[in-house]
Write a protein that holds these residues in place. Structure first.
Motif, mmCIF file in Angstrom:
data_model
loop_
_atom_site.group_PDB
_atom_site.id
_atom_site.type_symbol
_atom_site.label_atom_id
_atom_site.label_comp_id
_atom_site.label_asym_id
_atom_site.label_seq_id
_atom_site.Cartn_x
_atom_site.Cartn_y
_atom_site.Cartn_z
ATOM 1 N N GLU A 142 0.830 -1.207 0.000
ATOM 2 C CA GLU A 142 0.000 0.000 0.000
ATOM 3 C C GLU A 142 0.867 1.261 0.000
ATOM 4 O O GLU A 142 2.045 1.219 0.369
ATOM 5 C CB GLU A 142 -0.962 -0.020 1.184
ATOM 6 N N GLN B 62 -8.353 6.159 1.748
ATOM 7 C CA GLN B 62 -8.567 6.224 3.182
ATOM 8 C C GLN B 62 -7.743 7.362 3.772
ATOM 9 O O GLN B 62 -6.745 7.792 3.180
ATOM 10 C CB GLN B 62 -8.177 4.897 3.826
ATOM 11 N N TYR C 81 -3.769 5.778 0.784
ATOM 12 C CA TYR C 81 -4.024 6.603 1.964
ATOM 13 C C TYR C 81 -3.538 8.035 1.780
ATOM 14 O O TYR C 81 -2.489 8.266 1.177
ATOM 15 C CB TYR C 81 -3.224 6.082 3.164
HETATM 16 CA CA CA Z 1 -5.882 -1.271 3.987
#
Ligand code: CA
Ligand code: C2E
Ligand code: CA
Ligand code: CA
Length: 273
Positions: A172, A229, A195
């Motif tokens: 990520e 997010q 993110y």
């Molecule tokens: Ca995640």
């Protein structure tokens, strides 16, 4: 001419001289820091806003220099960036994180690792992660790479390419210190990002500054509408946490929950509500 003027000024200004001397000491010290075992890693939890369940940890470097004492990463990272010390230290950090991942407290948790903008030009971190993950039979989702917007400003192509490779692996990606850089929002759409991390400077005055509240709310709405997010960093008070939770922030990180701590001090008691 400007350069020359500045150089001459530095030569005669005792404060700037002291500053240069310290930078030189840091530079020299960093070259020896790993072999002298002066570098360590601490972990700070990222928690869910409602129940403060730990979902992951950010790995942060610590340097206790024999000569200079404790030197903050905010001071030594920029110096390390200008030498090849940072790549060596990051290499070490990655290996240490892999060792620590076999501990009970970190098992199944995602670890966030910071990469400096310049490191995307000096190393292939996507490749480094791939071999590390394969060698140790780890899950790629256990790693999150944090990069600042300035990485994209400095060298968009090199950074974007490595981030794409990382995402293809399953690692990520987070944009760190979001809102403090000067890059275009266009990259949010073009890059493989998971993110956004809201910078501490916006979280700090949420209770008193209406502008900061609007900025934070807007970042959360923007992120969510792009399918990203949001993590808020630097959460120190219950009121800040309540505000962020009410606005739908996905994860919180800050002293309210825990300071960064060495592995041996991470335990179940660490997160307070
Ligand atoms: Ca995640
Ligand atoms: P960052 O990535 O923005 O990390 C967050 C910083 O905020 C950390 O400082 C953390 O200790 C601090 N912090 C966490 N919660 C709170 C809080 O509630 N209040 C306040 N006032 N501060 C909080 P730290 O560990 O001193 O690191 C400073 C910076 O150094 C990091 O900022 C990051 O940019 C850099 N850094 C640290 N470790 C590494 C690393 O392994 N690689 C690279 N490239 N940079 C690193
Ligand atoms: Ca970070
Ligand atoms: Ca930050």
């Amino acid at each position: 001419a400007k350069e020359q003027g500045r150089g001459r000024y530095a030569f005669f200004d005792p404060q700037i001289n002291a500053r240069n001397q310290r930078i030189m000491k840091i530079k020299a010290g960093l070259g020896q820091a790993l072999v002298r075992d002066e570098i360590s890693v601490v972990y700070q939890p990222r928690v869910t806003p409602d129940t403060a369940v730990v979902v992951g940890y950010e790995a942060l470097l610590r340097w206790h220099s024999g000569e200079l004492g404790a030197v903050s990463p905010a001071e030594f990272i920029p110096v390390a960036e200008s030498t090849d010390a940072l790549d060596q230290i990051t290499d070490w950090l990655l290996r240490q994180v892999v060792r620590d991942l076999s501990s009970e407290v970190l098992s199944g948790k995602q670890i966030s690792i910071n990469l400096s903008p310049r490191q995307f030009q000096t190393g292939n971190w996507a490749e480094m992660l791939r071999t590390t993950i394969e060698q140790h039979h780890l899950l790629p989702e256990q790693f999150c790479i944090e990069v600042t917007e300035s990485a994209l400003v400095e060298d968009f192509n090199a950074t974007a390419h490595q981030l794409e490779e990382m995402q293809a692996l399953g690692v990520e990606v987070a944009i760190d210190d979001f809102g403090t850089g000067y890059s275009s929002l266009e990259y949010l759409k073009r890059l493989p990002i998971d993110y956004l991390k809201i910078d501490r400077s916006f979280v700090r005055d949420i209770e008193t500054d209406a502008d900061d509240r609007v900025i934070v709310e807007t970042i959360i709405v923007l992120a969510h509408s792009l399918g990203l997010q949001v993590v808020a960093e630097g959460v120190e008070t219950r009121a800040q946490a309540d505000f962020l939770q009410a606005r739908g922030c996905d994860e919180l990180q800050g002293y309210l929950f825990s300071a960064p701590r060495p592995l041996s001090e991470l335990g179940l008691q660490q997160v307070k509500m």
